[in-house]
Write a protein that holds these residues in place. Structure first.
Motif, PDB file in Angstrom:
ATOM      1  N   GLY A 246      67.252  17.662  53.855  1.00 49.60           N
ATOM      2  CA  GLY A 246      68.624  18.158  53.894  1.00 49.60           C
ATOM      3  C   GLY A 246      69.620  17.025  54.084  1.00 49.60           C
ATOM      4  O   GLY A 246      70.668  16.990  53.432  1.00 49.60           O
ATOM      5  N   ARG A 247      69.295  16.088  54.996  1.00 43.82           N
ATOM      6  CA  ARG A 247      70.206  14.959  55.234  1.00 43.82           C
ATOM      7  C   ARG A 247      70.316  14.075  53.990  1.00 43.82           C
ATOM      8  O   ARG A 247      71.405  13.616  53.640  1.00 43.82           O
ATOM      9  CB  ARG A 247      69.707  14.145  56.421  1.00 43.82           C
ATOM     10  N   VAL A 248      69.195  13.832  53.336  1.00 44.71           N
ATOM     11  CA  VAL A 248      69.207  12.990  52.132  1.00 44.71           C
ATOM     12  C   VAL A 248      70.043  13.635  51.031  1.00 44.71           C
ATOM     13  O   VAL A 248      70.849  12.975  50.373  1.00 44.71           O
ATOM     14  CB  VAL A 248      67.765  12.733  51.649  1.00 44.71           C
ATOM     15  N   LEU A 249      69.867  14.939  50.818  1.00 44.70           N
ATOM     16  CA  LEU A 249      70.656  15.624  49.787  1.00 44.70           C
ATOM     17  C   LEU A 249      72.146  15.605  50.133  1.00 44.70           C
ATOM     18  O   LEU A 249      72.993  15.481  49.244  1.00 44.70           O
ATOM     19  CB  LEU A 249      70.175  17.056  49.617  1.00 44.70           C
ATOM     20  N   SER A 250      72.485  15.719  51.421  1.00 44.04           N
ATOM     21  CA  SER A 250      73.891  15.652  51.825  1.00 44.04           C
ATOM     22  C   SER A 250      74.482  14.291  51.468  1.00 44.04           C
ATOM     23  O   SER A 250      75.612  14.194  50.971  1.00 44.04           O
ATOM     24  CB  SER A 250      74.030  15.896  53.331  1.00 44.04           C
ATOM     25  N   LEU A 251      73.714  13.240  51.706  1.00 46.20           N
ATOM     26  CA  LEU A 251      74.194  11.886  51.391  1.00 46.20           C
ATOM     27  C   LEU A 251      74.347  11.698  49.878  1.00 46.20           C
ATOM     28  O   LEU A 251      75.328  11.106  49.417  1.00 46.20           O
ATOM     29  CB  LEU A 251      73.223  10.847  51.962  1.00 46.20           C
ATOM     30  N   ILE A 252      73.377  12.205  49.115  1.00 46.38           N
ATOM     31  CA  ILE A 252      73.463  12.087  47.656  1.00 46.38           C
ATOM     32  C   ILE A 252      74.645  12.877  47.120  1.00 46.38           C
ATOM     33  O   ILE A 252      75.363  12.442  46.217  1.00 46.38           O
ATOM     34  CB  ILE A 252      72.144  12.549  47.003  1.00 46.38           C
ATOM     35  N   ASP A 253      74.878  14.066  47.696  1.00 51.05           N
ATOM     36  CA  ASP A 253      76.010  14.896  47.285  1.00 51.05           C
ATOM     37  C   ASP A 253      77.327  14.164  47.543  1.00 51.05           C
ATOM     38  O   ASP A 253      78.224  14.130  46.696  1.00 51.05           O
ATOM     39  CB  ASP A 253      75.977  16.210  48.050  1.00 51.05           C
ATOM     40  N   LEU A 254      77.451  13.570  48.732  1.00 49.73           N
ATOM     41  CA  LEU A 254      78.665  12.826  49.079  1.00 49.73           C
ATOM     42  C   LEU A 254      78.860  11.652  48.132  1.00 49.73           C
ATOM     43  O   LEU A 254      79.971  11.390  47.655  1.00 49.73           O
ATOM     44  CB  LEU A 254      78.576  12.344  50.520  1.00 49.73           C
ATOM     45  N   LEU A 255      77.770  10.944  47.832  1.00 47.25           N
ATOM     46  CA  LEU A 255      77.849   9.799  46.933  1.00 47.25           C
ATOM     47  C   LEU A 255      78.274  10.226  45.536  1.00 47.25           C
ATOM     48  O   LEU A 255      79.094   9.560  44.893  1.00 47.25           O
ATOM     49  CB  LEU A 255      76.491   9.089  46.879  1.00 47.25           C
ATOM     50  N   SER A 256      77.737  11.353  45.066  1.00 48.80           N
ATOM     51  CA  SER A 256      78.086  11.813  43.719  1.00 48.80           C
ATOM     52  C   SER A 256      79.560  12.180  43.634  1.00 48.80           C
ATOM     53  O   SER A 256      80.223  11.937  42.625  1.00 48.80           O
ATOM     54  CB  SER A 256      77.200  12.998  43.306  1.00 48.80           C
ATOM     55  N   ILE A 257      80.104  12.777  44.716  1.00 52.09           N
ATOM     56  CA  ILE A 257      81.530  13.125  44.730  1.00 52.09           C
ATOM     57  C   ILE A 257      82.383  11.859  44.707  1.00 52.09           C
ATOM     58  O   ILE A 257      83.374  11.778  43.970  1.00 52.09           O
ATOM     59  CB  ILE A 257      81.854  13.987  45.965  1.00 52.09           C
ATOM     60  N   LYS A 258      81.997  10.848  45.493  1.00 49.37           N
ATOM     61  CA  LYS A 258      82.750   9.599  45.504  1.00 49.37           C
ATOM     62  C   LYS A 258      82.710   8.920  44.141  1.00 49.37           C
ATOM     63  O   LYS A 258      83.716   8.385  43.663  1.00 49.37           O
ATOM     64  CB  LYS A 258      82.189   8.658  46.570  1.00 49.37           C
ATOM     65  N   GLN A 259      81.554   8.943  43.492  1.00 52.13           N
ATOM     66  CA  GLN A 259      81.450   8.359  42.154  1.00 52.13           C
ATOM     67  C   GLN A 259      82.328   9.117  41.163  1.00 52.13           C
ATOM     68  O   GLN A 259      82.991   8.518  40.312  1.00 52.13           O
ATOM     69  CB  GLN A 259      79.993   8.378  41.686  1.00 52.13           C
ATOM     70  N   ALA A 260      82.333  10.442  41.293  1.00 49.03           N
ATOM     71  CA  ALA A 260      83.144  11.254  40.385  1.00 49.03           C
ATOM     72  C   ALA A 260      84.630  11.006  40.609  1.00 49.03           C
ATOM     73  O   ALA A 260      85.416  10.965  39.646  1.00 49.03           O
ATOM     74  CB  ALA A 260      82.816  12.731  40.566  1.00 49.03           C
ATOM     75  N   GLU A 261      85.038  10.846  41.858  1.00 50.39           N
ATOM     76  CA  GLU A 261      86.444  10.555  42.139  1.00 50.39           C
ATOM     77  C   GLU A 261      86.833   9.217  41.527  1.00 50.39           C
ATOM     78  O   GLU A 261      87.960   9.044  41.038  1.00 50.39           O
ATOM     79  CB  GLU A 261      86.689  10.557  43.641  1.00 50.39           C
ATOM     80  N   GLY A 262      85.905   8.261  41.552  1.00 51.02           N
ATOM     81  CA  GLY A 262      86.166   6.990  40.893  1.00 51.02           C
ATOM     82  C   GLY A 262      86.344   7.152  39.395  1.00 51.02           C
ATOM     83  O   GLY A 262      87.176   6.476  38.774  1.00 51.02           O
ATOM     84  N   MET A 263      85.551   8.070  38.791  1.00 51.77           N
ATOM     85  CA  MET A 263      85.710   8.364  37.368  1.00 51.77           C
ATOM     86  C   MET A 263      87.100   8.933  37.086  1.00 51.77           C
ATOM     87  O   MET A 263      87.753   8.544  36.107  1.00 51.77           O
ATOM     88  CB  MET A 263      84.646   9.353  36.911  1.00 51.77           C
ATOM     89  N   LEU A 264      87.569   9.848  37.954  1.00 50.62           N
ATOM     90  CA  LEU A 264      88.898  10.432  37.751  1.00 50.62           C
ATOM     91  C   LEU A 264      89.967   9.357  37.790  1.00 50.62           C
ATOM     92  O   LEU A 264      90.903   9.364  36.981  1.00 50.62           O
ATOM     93  CB  LEU A 264      89.184  11.495  38.819  1.00 50.62           C
ATOM     94  N   ASP A 265      89.853   8.431  38.754  1.00 51.47           N
ATOM     95  CA  ASP A 265      90.827   7.341  38.846  1.00 51.47           C
ATOM     96  C   ASP A 265      90.774   6.461  37.599  1.00 51.47           C
ATOM     97  O   ASP A 265      91.810   6.021  37.101  1.00 51.47           O
ATOM     98  CB  ASP A 265      90.548   6.491  40.089  1.00 51.47           C
ATOM     99  N   GLY A 266      89.567   6.226  37.104  1.00 52.77           N
ATOM    100  CA  GLY A 266      89.433   5.426  35.888  1.00 52.77           C
ATOM    101  C   GLY A 266      90.070   6.097  34.685  1.00 52.77           C
ATOM    102  O   GLY A 266      90.727   5.433  33.874  1.00 52.77           O
ATOM    103  N   PHE A 267      89.900   7.414  34.579  1.00 48.23           N
ATOM    104  CA  PHE A 267      90.536   8.129  33.470  1.00 48.23           C
ATOM    105  C   PHE A 267      92.058   8.106  33.596  1.00 48.23           C
ATOM    106  O   PHE A 267      92.762   8.084  32.586  1.00 48.23           O
ATOM    107  CB  PHE A 267      90.026   9.569  33.410  1.00 48.23           C
ATOM    108  N   ASP A 268      92.568   8.101  34.821  1.00 47.05           N
ATOM    109  CA  ASP A 268      94.013   7.977  35.019  1.00 47.05           C
ATOM    110  C   ASP A 268      94.532   6.663  34.430  1.00 47.05           C
ATOM    111  O   ASP A 268      95.617   6.619  33.851  1.00 47.05           O
ATOM    112  CB  ASP A 268      94.363   8.052  36.508  1.00 47.05           C
ATOM    113  N   LEU A 269      93.756   5.591  34.593  1.00 44.54           N
ATOM    114  CA  LEU A 269      94.189   4.284  34.104  1.00 44.54           C
ATOM    115  C   LEU A 269      94.350   4.266  32.587  1.00 44.54           C
ATOM    116  O   LEU A 269      95.167   3.510  32.055  1.00 44.54           O
ATOM    117  CB  LEU A 269      93.188   3.203  34.532  1.00 44.54           C
ATOM    118  N   VAL A 270      93.565   5.089  31.893  1.00 42.61           N
ATOM    119  CA  VAL A 270      93.673   5.152  30.429  1.00 42.61           C
ATOM    120  C   VAL A 270      94.429   6.410  29.986  1.00 42.61           C
ATOM    121  O   VAL A 270      94.333   6.826  28.839  1.00 42.61           O
ATOM    122  CB  VAL A 270      92.286   5.089  29.751  1.00 42.61           C
ATOM    123  N   GLU A 271      95.172   6.996  30.938  1.00 45.32           N
ATOM    124  CA  GLU A 271      96.048   8.135  30.658  1.00 45.32           C
ATOM    125  C   GLU A 271      95.304   9.341  30.091  1.00 45.32           C
ATOM    126  O   GLU A 271      95.809  10.051  29.224  1.00 45.32           O
ATOM    127  CB  GLU A 271      97.179   7.712  29.709  1.00 45.32           C
TER     128      GLU A 271
END
Length: 368
Positions: free
Chosen positions: A162-187
């Motif tokens: 359960g703890r490992v999946l929580s960490l992976i879930d958090l990491l995936s959200i952070k990676q996805a937020e980085g993707m959103l910021d990257g898409f903002d840069l290219v409008e």
């Protein structure tokens, strides 16, 4: 038989968070500690069972068959086990969910399990953020059935999983937020969806679309055009279950119709594979291409790359924005003859020969 204590290196379990490629090797070690052919992680998905890939190596072929042949939609074990796990059961074995008569005569046991010689099953159940999971163990006929006592000896894995999946879930959200910021840069507008298909984040360029072309209804992304909305919901559903089968053929994009305007193109991108396929957090990023939007390079790029003068750059940019030569001349306060002269010079400097070539060149520069 499982020994007195399952010998699992818990540090290796946590290593999976940053080194997901070690997951199948860890599953192999866990399976061997339980005298099982293999093990995999599964999630309750209502009418279907989701399996996180990769699985332990010795189960790769059987699980591929389970997914690609559609047995995950007719998963007898899942149909019986998930309701019990939702009620709070933590350990289940084959005798809890199937009768001897079913094991002898059901299609599930004879057409899928018997050819792979995997008649015996056990699972460790746990939940995370309302989502129910099972660490599934499979044995062959020689290894024999699991007992509750054997499975309880593995019970300590549940909390760490359960703890490992929580960490992976958090990491995936952070990676996805980085993707959103990257898409903002290219409008490029982008929406982040969770496992339920609800929008949990969107970037700055997506916000205006929620005022014109999309709407959020209890977190669900919708469009006003009925046929387009139907396609959008199918695209989202397909993207969310992309990890179920390796042989999916549905398109990963759709067109959203708009009155009196060119359509929007919506693309679905999985956040990451493997364990994230069965988690409840960030699952899919939807990006939107607005065919009405022209992303142009900054005027000083035309000067730096091709040596255009400021006046020539302003003319080129107006043409790229869709104005014809006469409108551009009027807006710039120039005569038609002067504008034609500028255009001839622009052609020479950019090594283009007609206006369409010039516009294509500038459009490509807008993607840099």
């Amino acid at each position: 038989m499982i020994g007195r204590t399952a010998e699992i290196d818990i540090e290796k379990l946590y290593d999976v968070v940053v080194s997901p490629e070690t997951w199948p090797h860890l599953l192999h070690d866990i399976a061997r500690s339980a005298n099982a052919v293999g093990t995999c992680l599964a999630a309750d998905h209502g009418r279907a069972t989701l399996v996180a890939r990769p699985v332990s190596p010795d189960l790769t072929a059987p699980i591929d068959d389970f997914l690609n042949s559609g047995w995950y939609k007719r998963d007898l074990r899942g149909q019986r086990a998930w309701p019990l796990l939702r009620q709070g059961r933590k350990v289940l074995v084959e005798h809890d969910i199937s009768s001897e008569d079913e094991r002898r005569h059901s299609d599930y046991h004879n057409e899928w399990l018997r050819p792979w010689d995997l008649p015996w099953w056990g699972t460790l159940g746990f939940s995370l953020e309302g989502q129910h999971y099972g660490l599934v163990f499979l044995r062959n006929s020689k290894q024999g059935a699991f007992t509750h006592e054997e499975m309880h000896r593995l019970h300590g894995l549940q909390a760490d999983l359960g703890r490992v999946l929580s960490l992976i879930d958090l990491l995936s959200i952070k990676q996805a937020e980085g993707m959103l910021d990257g898409f903002d840069l290219v409008e490029k507008p982008a929406f982040l969806l969770n496992a339920s298909g609800r929008v949990i984040r969107f970037n700055a360029h997506a916000k205006p679309l929620l005022q014109t072309d999309f709407a959020l209804s209890h977190g669900a992304l919708r469009t006003a055009h009925p046929q387009s909305n139907e396609r959008l919901q199918k695209l989202i559903a397909t993207a969310l279950t992309a990890g179920i089968s390796a042989s999916r053929t549905e398109p990963h994009w759709i067109a959203v119709e708009r009155p009196a305007r060119r359509p929007l193109i919506v693309n679905a991108l999985p956040v990451m594979g493997g364990l994230a396929d069965i988690l409840t957090g960030a699952r899919v990023v939807l990006t939107v291409n607005d065919l009405e939007h022209k992303r142009l390079p900054p005027p000083d790029m035309l000067w730096a790359v091709f040596g255009l003068t400021p006046a020539e750059s302003r003319l080129a940019m107006r043409l790229a924005a869709g104005e014809d030569l006469s409108l551009a001349a009027e807006a710039l306060g120039l005569s038609a003859g002067t504008v034609r002269g500028y255009l001839k010079t622009i052609f020479a400097k950019t090594d283009t020969h007609r206006q369409s070539e010039l516009l294509q060149l500038i459009a490509r520069m807008g993607g840099i």
